[in-house]
Enzyme design. Structure first.
Site, PDB file in Angstrom:
ATOM      1  N   GLU A 147       7.741   1.095   4.966  1.00 20.67           N
ATOM      2  CA  GLU A 147       7.235   0.033   5.844  1.00 20.67           C
ATOM      3  C   GLU A 147       7.464  -1.281   5.119  1.00 20.67           C
ATOM      4  O   GLU A 147       7.237  -1.369   3.902  1.00 20.67           O
ATOM      5  CB  GLU A 147       5.737   0.264   6.088  1.00 20.67           C
ATOM      6  CG  GLU A 147       5.061  -0.793   6.946  1.00 20.67           C
ATOM      7  CD  GLU A 147       3.567  -0.506   7.162  1.00 20.67           C
ATOM      8  OE1 GLU A 147       2.962   0.194   6.329  1.00 20.67           O
ATOM      9  OE2 GLU A 147       3.021  -0.998   8.160  1.00 20.67           O
ATOM     10  N   HIS A 189       3.892   7.142   3.854  1.00 19.31           N
ATOM     11  CA  HIS A 189       4.828   6.023   3.708  1.00 19.31           C
ATOM     12  C   HIS A 189       4.369   5.099   2.596  1.00 19.31           C
ATOM     13  O   HIS A 189       3.257   5.199   2.079  1.00 19.31           O
ATOM     14  CB  HIS A 189       5.027   5.254   5.021  1.00 19.31           C
ATOM     15  CG  HIS A 189       3.813   4.527   5.531  1.00 19.31           C
ATOM     16  ND1 HIS A 189       2.925   5.065   6.427  1.00 19.31           N
ATOM     17  CD2 HIS A 189       3.335   3.282   5.264  1.00 19.31           C
ATOM     18  CE1 HIS A 189       1.971   4.188   6.694  1.00 19.31           C
ATOM     19  NE2 HIS A 189       2.190   3.093   5.995  1.00 19.31           N
ATOM     20  N   HIS A 236       0.831  -1.208   0.000  1.00 11.67           N
ATOM     21  CA  HIS A 236       0.000   0.000   0.000  1.00 11.67           C
ATOM     22  C   HIS A 236       0.859   1.249   0.000  1.00 11.67           C
ATOM     23  O   HIS A 236       2.039   1.203   0.330  1.00 11.67           O
ATOM     24  CB  HIS A 236      -0.972   0.037   1.186  1.00 11.67           C
ATOM     25  CG  HIS A 236      -0.326   0.042   2.542  1.00 11.67           C
ATOM     26  ND1 HIS A 236       0.014  -1.109   3.207  1.00 11.67           N
ATOM     27  CD2 HIS A 236       0.059   1.054   3.352  1.00 11.67           C
ATOM     28  CE1 HIS A 236       0.558  -0.808   4.377  1.00 11.67           C
ATOM     29  NE2 HIS A 236       0.621   0.506   4.492  1.00 11.67           N
TER      30      HIS A 236
HETATM   31 CO    CO Z   1       1.202   1.250   6.325  1.00 14.11          CO
END
Ligand code: CO
Length: 134
Positions: free
Chosen positions: A130, A79, A7
């Site tokens: 991440e 992020h 994502h």
């Molecule tokens: Co995330």
């Protein structure tokens, strides 16, 4: 080592307006807002054919995105999340390469119930990264 893009997370100052824009202007499938008190955010998931966009809004006192929105009042990309098969192996390789892992370096259970780690943006082209074990 990294796999699919899981994502992209975008911090937004007005979650309803952002969700409406993705739904009505961009024509995307948009979830209802989901409060995630453990993570200090309310999230709207935007489902795309090949990945997800997560619209993040601060929830509670010490939200991890509050400072970001102070610096970026109209919102912005917060992020990007890549999938890995083995998060501890990935962490050890990243550390050996000199990348900084945020926090105590131990994976936490992330917003999808899977182990995650965050990597210092200064080590990755100014982007908070991440990694999530899938
Ligand atoms: Co995330």
């Amino acid at each position: 080592m990294i796999g699919r893009l899981n994502h992209v997370a975008i911090a937004v100052p007005d979650l309803a307006a952002a969700a409406a824009q993705y739904r009505d202007v961009l024509g995307a499938d948009v979830s209802e807002p989901l409060a995630q008190p453990d993570h200090g955010v309310t999230v709207v998931f935007v489902e795309l054919p090949n990945t997800k966009i997560e619209l993040l809004h601060p929830l509670g006192e010490d939200s991890p995105i509050a400072n970001y929105l102070e610096r970026n009042p109209s919102g912005g990309m917060h992020h990007i999340c890549y999938e890995v098969d083995d998060i501890l192996g990935a962490r050890d390789k990243l550390k050996a390469e000199g990348a900084r892992v945020l926090g105590d370096g131990e994976p936490r259970i992330g917003a999808h119930g899977k182990p995650v780690l965050f990597l210092h943006p200064k080590d990755f082209c100014g982007t908070l990264v991440e990694i999530e074990q899938v």
